[in-house]
Design a protein around this motif. Structure first.
Motif, PDB file in Angstrom:
ATOM      1  N   LEU A  61       1.029  -1.299  -0.054  1.00 33.46           N
ATOM      2  CA  LEU A  61       0.123   0.025  -0.005  1.00 33.46           C
ATOM      3  C   LEU A  61       0.963   1.210  -0.102  1.00 33.46           C
ATOM      4  CD1 LEU A  61      -2.681  -1.024   2.643  1.00 33.46           C
ATOM      5  CD2 LEU A  61      -3.042  -0.455   0.142  1.00 33.46           C
ATOM      6  N   GLN A  62       0.363   2.333  -0.631  1.00 31.60           N
ATOM      7  CA  GLN A  62       0.896   3.501  -0.697  1.00 31.60           C
ATOM      8  C   GLN A  62       0.054   4.595  -0.428  1.00 31.60           C
ATOM      9  OE1 GLN A  62       3.401   4.583  -4.195  1.00 31.60           O
ATOM     10  NE2 GLN A  62       3.358   6.611  -3.428  1.00 31.60           N
ATOM     11  N   VAL A  63       0.261   5.306   0.778  1.00 30.15           N
ATOM     12  CA  VAL A  63      -0.500   6.461   1.323  1.00 30.15           C
ATOM     13  C   VAL A  63       0.010   7.484   0.754  1.00 30.15           C
ATOM     14  CG1 VAL A  63      -1.968   7.315   3.030  1.00 30.15           C
ATOM     15  CG2 VAL A  63      -1.671   4.831   2.939  1.00 30.15           C
ATOM     16  N   SER A  64      -0.548   8.624   0.155  1.00 29.98           N
ATOM     17  CA  SER A  64      -0.080   9.644  -0.322  1.00 29.98           C
ATOM     18  C   SER A  64      -0.956  10.859   0.458  1.00 29.98           C
ATOM     19  CB  SER A  64       0.227  10.080  -1.865  1.00 29.98           C
ATOM     20  OG  SER A  64       1.173   8.969  -2.044  1.00 29.98           O
ATOM     21  N   GLY A  65      -0.197  12.172   0.810  1.00 29.00           N
ATOM     22  CA  GLY A  65      -1.206  13.254   1.079  1.00 29.00           C
ATOM     23  C   GLY A  65      -1.077  14.314   0.030  1.00 29.00           C
ATOM     24  N   ILE A  66      -2.106  14.401  -0.707  1.00 23.63           N
ATOM     25  CA  ILE A  66      -2.220  15.041  -1.881  1.00 23.63           C
ATOM     26  C   ILE A  66      -2.552  16.559  -1.984  1.00 23.63           C
ATOM     27  CG2 ILE A  66      -3.242  15.301  -4.314  1.00 23.63           C
ATOM     28  CD1 ILE A  66      -1.834  12.715  -3.835  1.00 23.63           C
ATOM     29  N   TRP A  67      -3.329  16.953  -0.880  1.00 24.98           N
ATOM     30  CA  TRP A  67      -3.648  18.460  -0.878  1.00 24.98           C
ATOM     31  C   TRP A  67      -3.892  18.722   0.523  1.00 24.98           C
ATOM     32  CZ3 TRP A  67      -3.360  22.228  -4.540  1.00 24.98           C
ATOM     33  CH2 TRP A  67      -3.611  23.369  -4.329  1.00 24.98           C
ATOM     34  N   SER A  93      -4.602   9.758  -1.178  1.00 22.65           N
ATOM     35  CA  SER A  93      -4.610   8.777  -2.082  1.00 22.65           C
ATOM     36  C   SER A  93      -4.091   7.706  -1.406  1.00 22.65           C
ATOM     37  CB  SER A  93      -3.949   9.104  -3.456  1.00 22.65           C
ATOM     38  OG  SER A  93      -2.663   9.005  -3.378  1.00 22.65           O
ATOM     39  N   VAL A  94      -4.744   6.390  -1.696  1.00 20.15           N
ATOM     40  CA  VAL A  94      -4.251   4.946  -1.453  1.00 20.15           C
ATOM     41  C   VAL A  94      -4.280   4.205  -2.624  1.00 20.15           C
ATOM     42  CG1 VAL A  94      -4.446   3.021   0.011  1.00 20.15           C
ATOM     43  CG2 VAL A  94      -5.283   5.281   0.755  1.00 20.15           C
ATOM     44  N   THR A  95      -3.187   3.777  -3.010  1.00 22.88           N
ATOM     45  CA  THR A  95      -2.756   2.882  -4.098  1.00 22.88           C
ATOM     46  C   THR A  95      -2.385   1.477  -3.344  1.00 22.88           C
ATOM     47  OG1 THR A  95      -0.718   3.482  -4.445  1.00 22.88           O
ATOM     48  CG2 THR A  95      -2.521   4.471  -5.833  1.00 22.88           C
ATOM     49  N   GLY A  96      -2.919   0.293  -4.189  1.00 18.92           N
ATOM     50  CA  GLY A  96      -2.608  -1.034  -3.804  1.00 18.92           C
ATOM     51  C   GLY A  96      -3.145  -2.069  -4.750  1.00 18.92           C
ATOM     52  N   ILE A 102      -9.234  -2.315   2.169  1.00 13.48           N
ATOM     53  CA  ILE A 102      -8.520  -1.716   3.149  1.00 13.48           C
ATOM     54  C   ILE A 102      -9.084  -1.009   4.118  1.00 13.48           C
ATOM     55  CG2 ILE A 102      -6.469  -1.367   1.519  1.00 13.48           C
ATOM     56  CD1 ILE A 102      -7.652   1.667   1.341  1.00 13.48           C
ATOM     57  N   ALA A 103      -8.666  -0.980   5.598  1.00 11.36           N
ATOM     58  CA  ALA A 103      -8.916  -0.125   6.598  1.00 11.36           C
ATOM     59  C   ALA A 103      -8.144   1.135   6.712  1.00 11.36           C
ATOM     60  CB  ALA A 103      -9.064  -1.002   7.863  1.00 11.36           C
ATOM     61  N   VAL A 156     -10.912  -0.223  -6.056  1.00  3.65           N
ATOM     62  CA  VAL A 156     -11.230  -0.364  -7.365  1.00  3.65           C
ATOM     63  C   VAL A 156     -10.379   0.242  -8.331  1.00  3.65           C
ATOM     64  CG1 VAL A 156     -13.254   0.047  -8.885  1.00  3.65           C
ATOM     65  CG2 VAL A 156     -13.874  -0.469  -6.423  1.00  3.65           C
ATOM     66  N   GLY A 157      -9.896  -0.576  -9.183  1.00  3.10           N
ATOM     67  CA  GLY A 157      -8.781  -0.115 -10.104  1.00  3.10           C
ATOM     68  C   GLY A 157      -7.536   0.480  -9.294  1.00  3.10           C
ATOM     69  N   GLY A 158      -7.465  -0.162  -8.211  1.00  7.19           N
ATOM     70  CA  GLY A 158      -6.119  -0.202  -7.232  1.00  7.19           C
ATOM     71  C   GLY A 158      -5.840   1.190  -6.755  1.00  7.19           C
ATOM     72  N   VAL A 159      -6.971   2.090  -6.442  1.00  9.54           N
ATOM     73  CA  VAL A 159      -6.773   3.342  -5.907  1.00  9.54           C
ATOM     74  C   VAL A 159      -8.052   3.786  -5.575  1.00  9.54           C
ATOM     75  CG1 VAL A 159      -7.186   4.608  -8.068  1.00  9.54           C
ATOM     76  CG2 VAL A 159      -5.912   5.655  -6.330  1.00  9.54           C
TER      77      VAL A 159
END
Length: 196
Positions: A61-67, A93-96, A102-103, A156-159
């Motif tokens: 998992l990758q968690v990113s602060g976008i804004w 955003s969360v990608t995986g 995910i929780a 869904v779609g990995g993000v």
């Protein structure tokens, strides 16, 4: 005198009968033991069972602060609220792994702290929504409460995109308590696979 050296027939008969009973009992006991050995079940054959050891490897998992959540210029003695669907809401955003659940959970500040100072501004009443797109705009966004127990979502779609809104309340704070300047704190989001 002669009578003392002669055994009576009755006593001889009793001795003979006792020995016979003992021998008979001994034969019966041996017979019962032999019968028991015949009737005992033979030792069971060993039985085998097996299981598999297995696991699933998932994309990290990758968690990113976008804004950042931006309130703009806030006047004193006012409540200012930013909705999660607002263009100035905070975004993560969360990608995986596509299709994995995910929780997510949040660490939420209760105050904003003046940069270079110690004065604080209350921040509370957090709201959130999760969507498949960024920015949220008019796209569907499912609401959730960031301060509640972990929220589940499917990649869904990995993000997935998570939007955070809140309110700041400057009512009752004078200029000494709330001097001019920038106020800031960090909102932290944590994500983990649930295994579903």
């Amino acid at each position: 005198m002669y009578g003392l050296s002669v055994h009576s027939p009755t006593r001889t008969s009793r001795r003979s009968t006792g020995r016979g009973v003992r021998e008979g009992m001994s034969r019966v006991a041996r017979w019962l033991v032999a019968l028991g050995l015949v009737l005992l079940p033979s030792r069971a054959m060993a039985q085998l069972g097996n299981i598999t050891a297995e696991t699933t490897v998932l994309q990290p998992l990758q968690v990113s602060g976008i804004w950042s959540l931006e309130f703009g210029t806030v006047p004193r003695n006012r409540v200012t609220t930013i909705a999660p669907t607002n263009i100035f809401s905070g975004a993560f955003s969360v990608t995986g792994q596509t299709g994995a659940q995910i929780a997510i959970s949040f660490t939420l500040p209760t105050t904003l702290v003046r940069v270079g100072g110690t004065q604080t501004m209350p921040i509370n009443t957090y709201t959130g929504c999760v969507a498949a797109t960024y920015p949220v705009g008019t796209n569907p966004c499912t609401t959730f409460t960031p301060s509640a127990a972990p929220t589940n979502a499917t990649l869904v779609g990995g993000v997935r995109w998570f939007y955070i809104g809140a309110r700041v309340d400057t009512r009752g704070l004078n200029a000494a308590q709330l001097p001019n300047g920038s106020y800031r704190s960090f909102i932290v989001m944590t994500a983990a696979y649930t295994g579903n």
